[in-house]
Design a protein around this motif. Sequence first.
Motif, PDB file in Angstrom:
ATOM      1  N   THR A 183      18.252   9.375 -22.163  1.00 24.78           N
ATOM      2  CA  THR A 183      17.482   8.910 -21.432  1.00 24.78           C
ATOM      3  C   THR A 183      17.534   7.361 -21.004  1.00 24.78           C
ATOM      4  O   THR A 183      17.499   6.984 -19.800  1.00 24.78           O
ATOM      5  CB  THR A 183      15.764   9.184 -21.768  1.00 24.78           C
ATOM      6  OG1 THR A 183      16.090  10.519 -22.178  1.00 24.78           O
ATOM      7  CG2 THR A 183      15.210   9.318 -20.327  1.00 24.78           C
ATOM      8  N   GLU A 187      18.655   6.063 -17.360  1.00 22.17           N
ATOM      9  CA  GLU A 187      17.756   5.010 -16.626  1.00 22.17           C
ATOM     10  C   GLU A 187      18.398   3.857 -16.347  1.00 22.17           C
ATOM     11  O   GLU A 187      18.306   3.226 -15.218  1.00 22.17           O
ATOM     12  CB  GLU A 187      16.361   5.019 -17.430  1.00 22.17           C
ATOM     13  CG  GLU A 187      15.612   6.264 -17.584  1.00 22.17           C
ATOM     14  CD  GLU A 187      15.292   6.940 -16.261  1.00 22.17           C
ATOM     15  OE1 GLU A 187      14.955   5.841 -15.116  1.00 22.17           O
ATOM     16  OE2 GLU A 187      15.301   8.168 -15.990  1.00 22.17           O
ATOM     17  N   LYS A 190      20.907   3.661 -13.847  1.00 26.28           N
ATOM     18  CA  LYS A 190      20.288   3.853 -12.394  1.00 26.28           C
ATOM     19  C   LYS A 190      20.204   2.314 -11.682  1.00 26.28           C
ATOM     20  O   LYS A 190      20.200   2.330 -10.440  1.00 26.28           O
ATOM     21  CB  LYS A 190      18.831   4.613 -12.401  1.00 26.28           C
ATOM     22  CG  LYS A 190      19.114   6.045 -12.523  1.00 26.28           C
ATOM     23  CD  LYS A 190      17.916   6.835 -12.302  1.00 26.28           C
ATOM     24  CE  LYS A 190      17.954   8.331 -12.483  1.00 26.28           C
ATOM     25  NZ  LYS A 190      16.789   8.603 -12.876  1.00 26.28           N
ATOM     26  N   GLY A 249      20.151  11.975 -14.212  1.00 28.76           N
ATOM     27  CA  GLY A 249      18.872  12.690 -13.908  1.00 28.76           C
ATOM     28  C   GLY A 249      18.802  13.954 -14.099  1.00 28.76           C
ATOM     29  O   GLY A 249      17.911  14.317 -14.711  1.00 28.76           O
TER      30      GLY A 249
END
Lengths: 266, 244
Positions: A183, A187, A190, A249
Amino acid sequence: MDLIKDDYKVSLEVFEGPLDLLLYLIKRDEVDIYDIPIGRITDQYMEYLQLMKVLDLNIAGDFIVMSATLMLIKSRMLLPVEEQKAQEDEEEEDPRWDLVRQLVEYKKFKDAADHLEDLEVHMENVFARESEHVELGVAPDIDMRDASIFDLIASLNEALGRVQEEDLQEIFAEEYTVGQKVTYIVENLKIAKRITITDLFGGMTSRQEIVCTFLAVLELIKLNRIAAVQDDHFASIVVEPRDPEEHVGGGIEDLEESDEIEGELI
Amino acid sequence: MAMSESTVDVLPELKQIVGALLFAAKEPLTVKRIRKAMIETGNGFGGPYEQYAKATDVQIEGAIEELMADLDRSKLGLGVALVAGAYRLQNDAACGPFVRALLEKNQTMRLSKPALETLAIVAYRQPCLRSEIEEVRGVSVDAVLRKLIDMQLVRVVRRSELPGRPWLFGTTQKFLEHFGINQIEDLPGSQELRRAMPVDEKKKDTTETFPDIEKELKVDKSSDEEEDDNSMAALDEEIQKEET
């Protein structure tokens, strides 16, 4: 005796395979390739195999297979014509035909290889501008974009090297999991689009955290979410999302759960 | 040639320009890259230079051929060769020993017989399976093939649709460069060797996949050789396509 042995050895090593040996025998005896005297050639072929055994040369399985084929053809040739027909399909041709076809084809490619050899010798004398002679071997212009697993492991080692010796007396609770790190990477990607491995490990002080992060990188590569690339030889490895819109995601949640176990094992 | 009839004396003719570009280039030049330089110069300088921007691929190729003939005739020790789809300036092979001495390149690596045989089969039969090569040579080619891949003379093209999805192998750009060939079709007897009968017969159940692959390859090729498009963007795109 030794001398003879050596002589044979030299001439035997020339053969690249059973077909090569057969071609040699056919050529030496000046027989018509389309009408091979199978008995004679088989005998000579076996003699050579025998010699190879005497000389302790490792006989490749291919040579043995060919001798079996020759025996089969020989035995079929011995059958009277009518019986041959009865045993085989109506259209079945001369039992030698398959072998002949193979030999003829091999001969063609052998000639083609000779032509390539001529070209190679010719090109040895040709230099293009910048004296850029095409060199064989693993060339520097190899595509370095995809970093290998070993590059990744090297970065892991580098990161681990930076970590201070942990206090081995205490037992810590498992603070980090692979899923968590997955994660974290997703993240971050992104926002950043490209992160170098060094930055990814930067600031991490626990061995376990680094290992989890590393496993997360491998996991994401396996899932085709990210790619680890290298712009140059020895350049730092960069992770970047693959197909950012579609994949990153999605489905991360299940991953987080399933990988918890893996993370704890470390 | 329209270029040489220019009104201004100092303007170089196409043949000269092509020669200068080949001399200056660090790598082999495609016609498209030459044309790009012509267009950029023509547009940048304007005036009488504008005519250069209009040079077509055919005109450029003609100029290169002229240059080739001139160099050959005047025995300058140099020539232009078309290798792997691009033109390059190179020394006459007859002068090779001297060049090698100068550059201290006397130790050149040569390929072994098994390597050459394997390479020949891959070249003519590509894309081909390892089993096809072994069928022709009658021996296992695993190690040789791997070495050829290491040398970047052979590459994996893709997986075939056959059971087990085995790899299909083909030759590389470096193969063409190493042997100084422009394209595979230039190898002698390529039609005959490519269509030798045993493979066709034995591959009966897989015939659907092979013509498909060939069709695909043809499409690839024809799209590379599109007609002259004078827009810079299109040209850039084509050059990039060629280089990747």
